[in-house]
Design a protein around this motif. Structure first.
Motif, PDB file in Angstrom:
ATOM      1  N   ILE A  80      35.024  45.642  45.109  1.00 60.95           N
ATOM      2  CA  ILE A  80      35.377  47.117  45.245  1.00 60.95           C
ATOM      3  C   ILE A  80      35.926  47.832  44.309  1.00 60.95           C
ATOM      4  O   ILE A  80      37.231  47.335  43.872  1.00 60.95           O
ATOM      5  CB  ILE A  80      36.292  47.278  46.603  1.00 60.95           C
ATOM      6  N   VAL A 117      38.131  55.731  44.527  1.00 64.07           N
ATOM      7  CA  VAL A 117      37.671  54.978  45.773  1.00 64.07           C
ATOM      8  C   VAL A 117      38.716  55.345  46.848  1.00 64.07           C
ATOM      9  O   VAL A 117      39.829  55.112  46.693  1.00 64.07           O
ATOM     10  CB  VAL A 117      37.287  53.671  45.671  1.00 64.07           C
ATOM     11  N   LEU A 138      35.979  51.023  55.328  1.00 63.89           N
ATOM     12  CA  LEU A 138      35.441  51.524  54.004  1.00 63.89           C
ATOM     13  C   LEU A 138      33.940  51.099  54.106  1.00 63.89           C
ATOM     14  O   LEU A 138      33.630  49.993  54.066  1.00 63.89           O
ATOM     15  CB  LEU A 138      36.099  50.975  52.694  1.00 63.89           C
ATOM     16  N   LYS A 177      30.271  51.226  52.299  1.00 61.61           N
ATOM     17  CA  LYS A 177      29.526  51.284  50.921  1.00 61.61           C
ATOM     18  C   LYS A 177      28.534  52.115  51.275  1.00 61.61           C
ATOM     19  O   LYS A 177      27.414  51.838  52.206  1.00 61.61           O
ATOM     20  CB  LYS A 177      29.061  49.808  50.270  1.00 61.61           C
ATOM     21  N   GLU A 216      29.782  56.844  46.519  1.00 64.36           N
ATOM     22  CA  GLU A 216      29.358  55.570  46.404  1.00 64.36           C
ATOM     23  C   GLU A 216      30.070  54.838  47.772  1.00 64.36           C
ATOM     24  O   GLU A 216      29.646  53.981  48.343  1.00 64.36           O
ATOM     25  CB  GLU A 216      29.683  54.713  45.266  1.00 64.36           C
ATOM     26  N   TYR A 217      31.374  55.165  47.867  1.00 67.64           N
ATOM     27  CA  TYR A 217      32.073  54.759  49.086  1.00 67.64           C
ATOM     28  C   TYR A 217      32.727  56.102  49.862  1.00 67.64           C
ATOM     29  O   TYR A 217      32.967  57.007  49.500  1.00 67.64           O
ATOM     30  CB  TYR A 217      33.356  53.715  48.791  1.00 67.64           C
TER      31      TYR A 217
END
Length: 316
Positions: free
Chosen positions: A6, A33, A42, A44, A114-115
């Motif tokens: 990550i 992030v 979390l 993705k 993206e996250y």
């Protein structure tokens, strides 16, 4: 399973001032992030869907800036908060971020990134036979459709009129009313070019709103589900003891307003209908839009010409 790598920074769409998406939404490559709270995972992000609230927030609806927009998500769990019990790293999930929390808490990060961090109670396992793009198009719309039908009390054997049957919510109301609630008759409105879609979704009566006024039909309905802010007209289309529910704006009494609450258990309850094919996601044929075209996709959604859901895939 090895722990996923990550990064500390990610790509995300961000707006730092209110305004039209075409003017204020920018792709950034150095956004932090999100940090996890103890009850969050979390994710993705693999795909995300757009909703009208995304551009309404951008235009100035109770929002703080800078903000990463987006609510619907389908993706893969890559990290767990300390009190998460029901998911593990590598799980494929779908769900949507709590709208009320996002309006109140500037730290909430959206799904056009993206996250994203999201409470485990808001997620459900992604149905195995659905693609990530299909799954991303479901959460907010299908929960709105299902909970709205529960709220209005649609019963087996009752008839229903769906206003805006080709939209993200309306397309699912038709299918759920028919296959989960046992409606005796489902009528739905759309423009001329989308009437065939309504028939494929299971509507028994399709109404071209450009050519006829549904409130003037001799047949009246037990329930009307209004997705297009026409509660005053809908009240004229139901029986004397009929009920009207609207999901946009302040309805004309005795029509009732409805706002969805994010709840992963609702999604789990609906998985059998999705895996059996009784209820299918409807994605706009212009999409899915790649991540780089998120601004164009939002501008398209603003035209109110979309069919079903506008989805961003793949991300990034």
């Amino acid at each position: 399973m090895a722990t996923a790598f990550i990064p500390s920074k990610m790509k995300a769409f961000v707006y730092s001032e209110n305004g039209n998406p075409a003017d204020v939404l920018k792709l950034k490559t150095d956004i932090a992030v999100p940090e996890l709270e103890e009850d969050q995972v979390l994710v993705k992000v693999v795909a995300a869907a757009l909703n009208p609230i995304d551009f309404k927030k951008m235009l100035g609806l109770k929002t703080t800036v800078p903000t990463v927009p987006g609510f619907d998500v389908a993706g893969v769990v890559v990290k767990l908060g300390s009190k998460v019990e029901n998911f593990k790293e590598g799980d494929e999930v779908f769900g949507f971020i709590d709208i009320q929390k996002s309006l109140q808490d500037p730290k909430v990060s959206g799904t056009l990134a993206e996250y994203t961090a999201i409470e485990e109670k808001l997620l459900a396992p992604k149905p195995k036979d659905l693609s990530f793009a299909e799954a991303a198009g479901l959460p907010l719309a299908i929960e709105t459709a299902y909970e709205g039908l529960e709220r209005i009390g649609l019963s087996t054997g009752e008839s229903i009129l769906v206003l805006g049957g080709a939209g993200g919510v309306g397309s699912l109301v038709i299918q759920l009313a028919k296959n989960a609630f046992g409606a005796s008759k489902v009528a739905a409105t759309s423009s001329t070019g989308k009437l065939d879609l309504l028939k494929k979704l299971g509507a028994d009566l399709v109404i071209d709103y450009t050519k006829e006024n549904y409130e003037d039909l001799p047949e009246k309905f037990d329930v009307a589900y209004d997705t297009v802010r026409e509660s005053d007209r809908a009240l004229k289309a139901v029986k004397e003891e009929g009920r009207v529910l609207t999901i946009i704006g302040t309805p004309t009494p005795p029509a009732i307003p409805f706002s969805v609450t994010s709840n992963g258990s609702i999604l789990e309850k609906l998985i059998p209908h999705l895996e059996s094919g009784e209820v299918k996601p409807v994605l706009d044929p212009k999409g899915p839009f790649p991540f780089s075209q998120t601004v164009e996709a939002l501008s398209y959604l603003q035209t109110q010409r979309a069919t079903g859901k506008v989805v961003i895939y793949p991300i990034p």
